[in-house]
Design a protein around this motif. Structure first.
Motif, short mmCIF file in Angstrom:
data_model
loop_
_atom_site.label_atom_id
_atom_site.label_comp_id
_atom_site.label_asym_id
_atom_site.label_seq_id
_atom_site.Cartn_x
_atom_site.Cartn_y
_atom_site.Cartn_z
N GLN A 55 -6.29 1.63 -7.56
CA GLN A 55 -5.79 3.17 -7.39
C GLN A 55 -4.20 3.44 -7.32
OE1 GLN A 55 -7.96 4.82 -3.69
NE2 GLN A 55 -8.93 2.92 -3.54
N SER B 189 -9.89 3.16 1.22
CA SER B 189 -11.45 2.48 1.24
C SER B 189 -12.40 3.37 1.17
CB SER B 189 -11.50 2.05 2.87
OG SER B 189 -11.66 3.04 3.96
N GLY B 190 -12.06 4.79 1.16
CA GLY B 190 -13.12 5.92 1.03
C GLY B 190 -13.96 5.80 2.33
N ASP C 203 -20.44 13.83 5.82
CA ASP C 203 -20.91 13.32 4.46
C ASP C 203 -21.17 11.95 4.83
OD1 ASP C 203 -19.37 13.24 1.10
OD2 ASP C 203 -20.47 11.60 2.28
N PRO C 204 -22.72 11.70 4.53
CA PRO C 204 -23.22 10.32 4.64
C PRO C 204 -22.40 9.21 4.02
CG PRO C 204 -24.59 11.64 3.50
CD PRO C 204 -23.59 12.50 3.66
N THR C 205 -22.03 9.51 2.87
CA THR C 205 -21.12 8.38 1.90
C THR C 205 -19.86 8.00 2.74
OG1 THR C 205 -22.15 9.11 -0.06
CG2 THR C 205 -20.48 7.44 -0.23
N ASN D 73 -33.22 5.23 3.46
CA ASN D 73 -32.99 3.99 3.11
C ASN D 73 -31.92 4.27 1.84
OD1 ASN D 73 -34.40 4.60 0.42
ND2 ASN D 73 -36.23 4.49 1.71
N CYS D 74 -31.60 2.95 1.25
CA CYS D 74 -30.56 2.99 0.17
C CYS D 74 -31.06 2.68 -1.31
CB CYS D 74 -29.55 2.10 0.45
SG CYS D 74 -28.58 2.51 2.16
N HIS E 57 -7.12 5.13 4.04
CA HIS E 57 -7.91 6.06 3.36
C HIS E 57 -8.06 5.73 1.76
CE1 HIS E 57 -4.55 6.20 0.28
NE2 HIS E 57 -3.62 5.83 1.12
N TYR F 64 -24.03 -2.73 1.84
CA TYR F 64 -23.48 -1.28 2.07
C TYR F 64 -22.92 -1.33 3.57
CZ TYR F 64 -26.60 -0.23 -1.87
OH TYR F 64 -27.18 -0.18 -3.06
N ASP G 123 -22.36 8.41 -4.43
CA ASP G 123 -22.66 9.76 -4.03
C ASP G 123 -21.16 10.25 -4.10
OD1 ASP G 123 -23.25 12.37 -2.93
OD2 ASP G 123 -23.41 11.47 -0.78
N LYS H 109 -22.91 3.25 1.27
CA LYS H 109 -21.85 3.11 0.50
C LYS H 109 -21.41 1.69 0.15
CE LYS H 109 -16.84 4.25 0.98
NZ LYS H 109 -16.33 2.83 0.84
N PRO H 110 -21.19 1.43 -1.10
CA PRO H 110 -20.84 -0.21 -1.40
C PRO H 110 -19.43 -0.29 -0.73
CG PRO H 110 -21.59 0.75 -3.08
CD PRO H 110 -21.36 2.06 -2.27
N PRO H 111 -18.87 -1.51 -0.59
CA PRO H 111 -17.58 -1.77 0.07
C PRO H 111 -16.66 -1.51 -1.14
CG PRO H 111 -18.80 -3.87 -0.14
CD PRO H 111 -19.72 -2.82 -0.43
N GLN I 36 0.70 -1.30 -0.06
CA GLN I 36 0.15 0.12 0.02
C GLN I 36 0.88 1.26 -0.15
OE1 GLN I 36 -3.20 -0.11 2.79
NE2 GLN I 36 -3.63 2.10 2.56
N ASN J 266 -16.52 6.91 -5.13
CA ASN J 266 -16.07 7.31 -3.63
C ASN J 266 -14.70 6.79 -3.38
OD1 ASN J 266 -18.83 7.97 -3.29
ND2 ASN J 266 -19.53 5.76 -3.30
N LEU J 267 -13.69 6.62 -4.15
CA LEU J 267 -12.47 6.37 -3.75
C LEU J 267 -11.63 7.44 -4.03
CD1 LEU J 267 -12.11 2.85 -5.56
CD2 LEU J 267 -12.55 3.36 -3.22
N PRO J 268 -10.48 7.59 -3.10
CA PRO J 268 -9.60 8.84 -3.08
C PRO J 268 -8.83 8.98 -4.32
CG PRO J 268 -8.80 7.23 -1.30
CD PRO J 268 -10.14 6.68 -1.93
N GLY K 183 -22.19 -8.03 -1.82
CA GLY K 183 -21.79 -6.92 -1.55
C GLY K 183 -20.62 -6.45 -2.35
N ASN K 184 -19.72 -7.12 -2.80
CA ASN K 184 -18.41 -6.89 -3.33
C ASN K 184 -19.00 -6.76 -4.78
OD1 ASN K 184 -16.24 -7.03 -1.53
ND2 ASN K 184 -17.31 -9.17 -1.21
N LYS L 233 -26.03 2.91 -6.14
CA LYS L 233 -26.01 4.35 -6.03
C LYS L 233 -24.69 4.71 -5.85
CE LYS L 233 -28.65 5.70 -3.05
NZ LYS L 233 -29.86 6.46 -2.31
N TYR M 19 -14.53 7.19 6.02
CA TYR M 19 -13.81 8.06 6.98
C TYR M 19 -14.75 8.19 8.31
CZ TYR M 19 -11.24 8.77 2.70
OH TYR M 19 -10.51 8.58 1.52
#
Lengths: 392, 368
Positions: free
Chosen positions: A171, B283-284, B293-295, B366-367, B281, B315, A294, B301-303, A117, A218-220, A246-247, A292, B286
């Motif tokens: 990443q 993983s996104g 920020d809810p996500t 809900n999601c 970090h 999630y 965000d 948030k998906p893994p 990492q 949603n990834l840095p 889930g994955n 979804k 935090y």
């Protein structure tokens, strides 16, 4: 007399100690020796791990020292088994620049086998990651797992039975995966949110999906781009999908050669894509997952994809019925495996036209099965004409 | 000596040896240290804990020496139910300042000392301890170093250990249940896998928000820690407690709302890794106490790379549905491939699981 006293004392002392170590007991002496060397390492050190199967119950960690080599006696000679993992989920966990790991196998980790990492210039050579119990959802996620790195070389490596991806680069920038062999994983080789990656001269065989180029929200690291996939053998990737739900890879339909998901600037050429029961290659935007997100900066679309001079040979079989994508192929293509499927989802911000996403396909072979499946409109207007996608 | 005498002597010896195999009752004596603290950051780490003289008198009693100030945190990190005693030492005339985030910024030559121990009976925490390890954070020329000392069998002293260890320990918990675990002493690199901000070792606990509470000191007085630190000269003057919101005590409903307590727990137990500049970090996810920020908090948030850690769930957090939330699944498991935090626990922190479960159950939305 003296002898008896000593013997008695020895016997009594032995009663205080625990049982003698069975062969599967962790080799704590070797572990302590190696971990001490890793902690005290100086730049440029070579840390050798002898031949044999060594049982460890904790991960080996290297942090912050540049240019260290971790070297076994050979991929099939030095085997580090983590069957008795007690703490920490990885086999090797590296956060150090210019690391070289070579000539060893890591097996049966509870989590990822080798995780590197936030490092620059990582090399994995002649390294194998596997799980001895076969394909199980309880296996660790990733075999070889560089993440957040700049400069990754994976050469002559092997990975099998990972419950997510055998060889997974995430990443990262400036990535080359070459001469490597990924088999019986859910995803064979996966490039995720990377910039400037290349996969060449590899074999991806008997996985659920062979080679995947993904870009997730949603990834840095943000959006990845620029990936070249060429001269690979992508064969018989029809394995049942054993990823935990889930994955994202849990959505991959068995019988998939290549997937480009929200990928940008990808060239795939001179690959042999053979023996897939669902589809040879899928080109799709992230919308197809119906997940979804965000993330204001995320670009979910797939564009600038070039597919040319690959060899597609389908498997004669009923496409997968276990995942949505497989079911879709069965429903809309009457149970016939396809070579290239494009979801046809368009970004309204792009200029209008017959091929706004710049998908170019140059595959002059008889009977190539291609379709734009019009996923945005519930598959109402499926088009099989390749003309709009001729490379210019 | 006659044969009988020999046999008698042997018998006595054997009894003594057998006795020493039993769990030891606390002894009345042990390694004793006198004189002031001996510390020089450029010569540290020393081979034995007693070399520093942080504790005066019998070492195992952990009686702080002159200038060694005990402290407690409002919401501490969970480590397999281990009891912890914490101390700070600074050289004469040096003091900590407070940064913009409310973290204490310590001077060079500071030492943070954390002892991990298990009372034989948790209903009597001040008696009959089993000492595991003593971890030190030492600051030298602007950089922290993390080291740990593992206590010997007789608990006379603790020895420097860089490679980590596994020590069996047992105790009786507050409910009277017997507990046995293999306690894991981290290796030097693992210390940094938690104590890490942008690749640099950092203390986790000492923040204004988490220190702002009263403590009963060895001199018998009970006093707010921030003001005691200032009186001792260890903290720069100022009304820091006003500036930074006090952290809720995760297990005290009077200290804050369910959300405040859940967020405090996640911040302390997860937020050091799950931070934009922390080891997790990528993983996104935090988990800071002020995460808005809810996500990033994991909601819908998906893994990213959870593998089997997802538990088949979609999630991180599904509002109103603890049993559909990956975050809770990973807190409820002990398999190292699933469990979070990744290190520092082999047991489930059941009381915290209950709190996070109740908090997720209360979340609205809900999601879909």
């Amino acid at each position: 007399m003296k002898f008896i006293q000593i013997a008695l004392l020895v016997a009594l002392c032995a009663a205080c100690n625990s049982k003698p170590a069975a062969p599967e007991e962790p080799d704590t002496a070797l572990y302590n020796d190696l971990q001490t060397q890793l902690i005290n390492a100086k730049p440029g050190d070579i840390i050798k791990i002898p031949a044999g199967t060594h049982y460890f119950d904790r991960p080996l960690l290297l942090d912050g020292v540049k240019g260290v080599t971790i070297q076994g006696a050979g991929k099939d000679q030095t085997i580090l088994s983590f069957l008795g993992h007690k703490a920490g989920a990885e086999g090797l966990k590296i956060t150090a620049d210019s690391v070289l790991i070579q000539d060893l196998t890591v097996t049966d980790t509870k989590g990822d086998a080798i995780r590197v990492q936030d490092a620059k210039n990582v090399t994995l050579r002649n390294v194998k990651a596997t799980w001895s119990g076969g394909a199980k959802a309880s296996n660790g996620g990733y075999g070889l797992y560089p993440v957040g790195c700049d400069g990754v070389l994976i050469d002559k490596c092997e990975a099998s039975f990972a419950s997510d991806a055998g060889i997974y680069v995430g990443q990262s920038r400036n990535v080359l995966v070459t001469n490597s062999y990924a088999h019986e994983n859910v995803a064979g080789i996966e490039i995720e949110n990377c910039t400037d990656a290349e996969v060449r001269y590899c074999r991806a065989e008997k996985n659920t999906g062979g080679i995947l180029v993904f870009d997730l929200p949603n990834l840095p690291a943000g959006n990845g781009k620029s990936c070249k996939i060429h001269h690979n053998k992508i064969i018989n990737n029809n394995h049942r999908n054993f990823a935990p739900e889930g994955n994202i890879v849990a959505t991959v339909a068995p019988g998939t050669g290549m997937i480009f998901l929200a990928a940008k600037d990808v060239e795939a050429h001179h690959n042999e894509v053979i023996g897939h029961k669902t589809m040879g290659a899928a080109i799709a935007s992230y919308h197809i997952t119906q997940l979804k997100w965000d993330d204001k900066n995320y670009d979910p679309f797939t564009y600038n994809i070039k597919l040319y001079n690959n060899r597609f040979e389908r498997k004669r079989a009923i496409p997968d019925l276990s995942k949505d994508f497989g079911k879709m192929v069965n429903v809309y293509f009457k149970g016939k495996p396809q070579d290239i499927l494009y979801d046809g989802i368009l970004d309204d911000k792009k200029p209008k036209g017959s091929n706004p996403m710049n998908i170019c396909i140059d595959q002059p072979q008889n009977g190539l099965r291609f379709a734009n499946i019009d996923a945005a409109n519930d598959f109402k207007n499926i088009q099989t004409d390749l003309k709009p996608y001729q490379c210019k | 000596m006659s044969k009988q005498k020999w046999i008698g002597t042997l018998f006595v010896l054997a009894l003594m040896l057998l006795y020493s195999c039993q769990n030891q009752s606390p002894q009345k004596e042990g390694l004793t240290v006198a004189g002031p603290v001996q510390f020089a950051a450029d010569k540290a780490p020393f081979p034995k804990l007693s070399d520093y003289a942080f504790f005066t008198g019998i070492q195992r009693d952990l009686q702080p020496n002159e200038g060694v100030l005990p402290y407690e945190l409002i919401t501490p990190l969970f480590t397999d139910y281990a009891h912890k005693s914490r101390f700070v030492w600074m050289p004469k005339g040096a003091q900590a300042s407070v940064d913009a985030e409310g973290r204490l910024s310590f001077p060079d030559e500071t030492v943070l000392i954390k002892n991990f121990y298990y009372p034989a009976d948790f209903t009597q925490p001040d008696r009959d301890w089993d000492l595991m390890e003593t971890r030190l954070l030492l600051k030298n020329k602007g950089e922290w170093q993390a080291v740990t000392y593992v206590w010997d069998e007789a608990e006379n002293d603790a020895e420097l250990n860089i490679v980590g260890d596994i020590k069996p320990v047992s105790w009786q918990d507050e409910k009277g249940h017997k507990q046995n675990i293999e306690y894991i002493v981290p290796n030097k690199t693992q210390c940094k896998s938690c104590h890490n901000r942008d690749g640099v070792i950092e203390p986790i606990g000492p923040k204004v928000a988490n220190l702002n509470k009263a403590l009963r000191y060895p001199d018998g007085r009970t006093e707010n820690q921030l003001s005691r630190w200032q009186k001792t000269g260890y903290l720069v003057a100022g009304d820091h407690g006003q500036q930074f919101a006090k952290l809720a005590a995760w297990d005290d409903p009077r200290s804050g709302s369910m959300r405040d307590r859940a967020m405090a727990y996640l911040d302390v137990n997860c937020g050091h890794c799950h931070h934009p500049q922390g080891p997790a970090h990528s993983s996104g996810l935090y988990l800071q106490v002020d995460q808005s920020d809810p996500t990033h908090l994991g909601i819908c948030k998906p893994p990213v790379a959870a593998g089997k850690g997802s538990g088949g769930r979609q999630y991180g957090i599904v509002p109103g549905q603890p049993n559909a939330s990956i975050l809770l699944y990973r807190m409820e498991k002990t398999d190292p491939g699933i469990a979070m935090p990744e290190i520092g626990r082999v047991m489930v922190h059941q009381e915290a699981v209950n709190l996070i479960r109740d908090w997720i159950a209360e979340l609205e939305g809900n999601c879909n």
